[in-house]
Design a protein around this motif. Structure first.
Motif, short mmCIF file in Angstrom:
data_model
loop_
_atom_site.label_atom_id
_atom_site.label_comp_id
_atom_site.label_asym_id
_atom_site.label_seq_id
_atom_site.Cartn_x
_atom_site.Cartn_y
_atom_site.Cartn_z
N PRO A 247 0.52 -1.64 -0.19
CA PRO A 247 0.22 0.23 0.01
C PRO A 247 0.80 1.14 0.17
CG PRO A 247 0.11 -1.64 2.28
CD PRO A 247 0.37 -2.03 1.39
N LEU A 248 0.75 2.16 -0.71
CA LEU A 248 1.46 3.71 -0.43
C LEU A 248 1.35 4.07 0.76
CD1 LEU A 248 -0.92 5.97 -3.64
CD2 LEU A 248 1.66 4.36 -3.40
N ASN A 249 2.12 4.79 0.73
CA ASN A 249 3.30 5.26 2.15
C ASN A 249 3.48 6.54 1.74
OD1 ASN A 249 4.18 6.08 5.05
ND2 ASN A 249 5.30 3.54 5.29
N PRO A 250 2.99 7.43 2.65
CA PRO A 250 2.92 8.88 1.91
C PRO A 250 4.93 9.17 2.87
CG PRO A 250 1.00 8.67 3.07
CD PRO A 250 1.54 7.24 3.18
N ARG A 251 5.25 8.42 3.85
CA ARG A 251 6.59 8.91 4.22
C ARG A 251 7.36 8.06 2.81
NH1 ARG A 251 7.11 6.81 10.16
NH2 ARG A 251 5.47 5.45 8.60
N ARG A 252 7.26 6.94 2.62
CA ARG A 252 7.90 6.61 1.97
C ARG A 252 8.30 7.17 0.61
NH1 ARG A 252 10.58 1.66 2.35
NH2 ARG A 252 10.88 0.93 0.30
N ILE A 253 7.13 7.81 0.13
CA ILE A 253 7.19 8.95 -0.54
C ILE A 253 7.81 9.54 -1.37
CG2 ILE A 253 5.23 10.10 -2.69
CD1 ILE A 253 3.26 7.56 -1.95
N ALA A 254 7.85 10.36 0.14
CA ALA A 254 8.26 11.41 1.01
C ALA A 254 9.96 11.59 0.33
CB ALA A 254 7.45 12.58 1.82
N ALA A 255 10.04 10.43 0.89
CA ALA A 255 11.89 9.99 0.86
C ALA A 255 12.29 9.90 -0.27
CB ALA A 255 11.49 8.83 2.14
N LEU A 256 11.26 9.07 -0.64
CA LEU A 256 11.61 8.79 -2.49
C LEU A 256 12.53 10.06 -3.61
CD1 LEU A 256 9.99 5.56 -3.78
CD2 LEU A 256 12.24 5.95 -3.04
N VAL A 257 11.27 11.38 -2.70
CA VAL A 257 11.27 12.51 -4.07
C VAL A 257 12.69 13.84 -3.47
CG1 VAL A 257 9.40 14.35 -4.17
CG2 VAL A 257 9.04 12.12 -4.76
N GLY A 258 12.79 13.16 -1.55
CA GLY A 258 14.08 14.04 -1.30
C GLY A 258 15.21 13.22 -1.97
N LEU A 259 15.11 11.66 -2.28
CA LEU A 259 16.38 11.54 -2.38
C LEU A 259 16.65 11.57 -4.46
CD1 LEU A 259 16.43 7.87 -1.11
CD2 LEU A 259 18.22 9.40 -1.02
N ALA A 260 15.16 11.73 -4.93
CA ALA A 260 15.49 12.32 -6.05
C ALA A 260 16.09 13.86 -6.00
CB ALA A 260 13.67 12.21 -6.81
N VAL A 261 15.69 14.58 -5.42
CA VAL A 261 15.87 15.92 -5.58
C VAL A 261 17.46 15.96 -5.58
CG1 VAL A 261 15.33 17.34 -3.92
CG2 VAL A 261 13.55 17.08 -5.01
N LEU A 262 18.11 15.39 -4.21
CA LEU A 262 18.87 14.86 -3.50
C LEU A 262 20.10 15.09 -4.57
CD1 LEU A 262 20.79 16.29 -1.17
CD2 LEU A 262 20.28 13.48 -0.15
N GLY A 263 19.07 13.63 -5.72
CA GLY A 263 20.39 13.12 -6.45
C GLY A 263 20.67 14.45 -8.01
N ALA A 264 19.43 15.09 -7.99
CA ALA A 264 19.64 16.42 -9.15
C ALA A 264 20.40 17.46 -8.32
CB ALA A 264 18.08 16.79 -8.75
N LEU A 265 20.34 17.66 -6.88
CA LEU A 265 21.70 19.16 -6.97
C LEU A 265 23.14 18.03 -7.00
CD1 LEU A 265 19.83 19.71 -3.21
CD2 LEU A 265 19.73 21.25 -5.76
N VAL A 266 22.57 16.73 -6.37
CA VAL A 266 24.58 16.06 -6.55
C VAL A 266 25.06 16.24 -8.18
CG1 VAL A 266 26.05 14.12 -6.18
CG2 VAL A 266 24.82 14.73 -4.17
N GLY A 267 23.77 15.67 -8.86
CA GLY A 267 24.20 15.81 -10.53
C GLY A 267 24.70 17.29 -11.01
#
Length: 153
Positions: free
Chosen positions: A31-51
């Motif tokens: 099932p969808l977990n809002p904390r997990r989705i927020a963590a994945l979006v945060g990791l994607a933003v962090l990946g963009a910053l590292v890039g």
């Protein structure tokens, strides 16, 4: 020839003495977990910053900057994998990294790029993608305190 007698130990009725097993759904069935989705979006933003940071650092100090940018990318991808415990933990920052690097690779209308030279560009792109694939395809993370099931241990 089959007989109408039930086999030994099989009555046809469901077992009532078996313990109930509640197996949680994983992966896409979970099932969808809002904390997990927020963590994945945060990791994607962090990946963009590292890039973006890697794009700016690698041409500035060519051999050292390239290694620093690739080490930062590897640390983020592997850290996301360990943090989330699944492959999506490495894929989310890798996706953010790749999108930001591709956007910066487009260059400007004048024809210049953020990247310095062709060798650094190729090594940064191929190295970062190879690291992302390696981190995403690692075997499962070992569970702390899990019994291996081996007798005598």
């Amino acid at each position: 020839m089959s007989s109408s007698r039930p086999r030994a130990g099989r009555t046809g009725a469901p077992r009532t003495d078996a313990p109930a097993r509640d197996i949680p759904a994983t992966g896409l069935a979970a099932p969808l977990n809002p904390r997990r989705i927020a963590a994945l979006v945060g990791l994607a933003v962090l990946g963009a910053l590292v890039g973006i940071a890697g794009t700016l650092v690698q041409p500035a100090w060519f051999p050292g900057g390239l290694l620093l940018a690739l080490l930062a990318s590897a640390g983020l991808f592997y850290g996301g994998r360990c943090l989330m415990g699944t492959q999506t933990g490495a894929i989310a920052p890798a996706a953010g990294w790749l999108i930001s690097v591709i956007l910066l690779l487009g260059g400007r209308p004048e024809g210049d790029y953020v990247f310095g030279d062709e060798l650094g560009l190729a090594l940064f792109m191929l190295g970062g993608m190879a690291i992302a694939v390696i981190c995403a395809t690692l075997s499962r993370m070992p569970q702390l305190g899990a019994d291996s099931g081996r007798p005598g241990k």
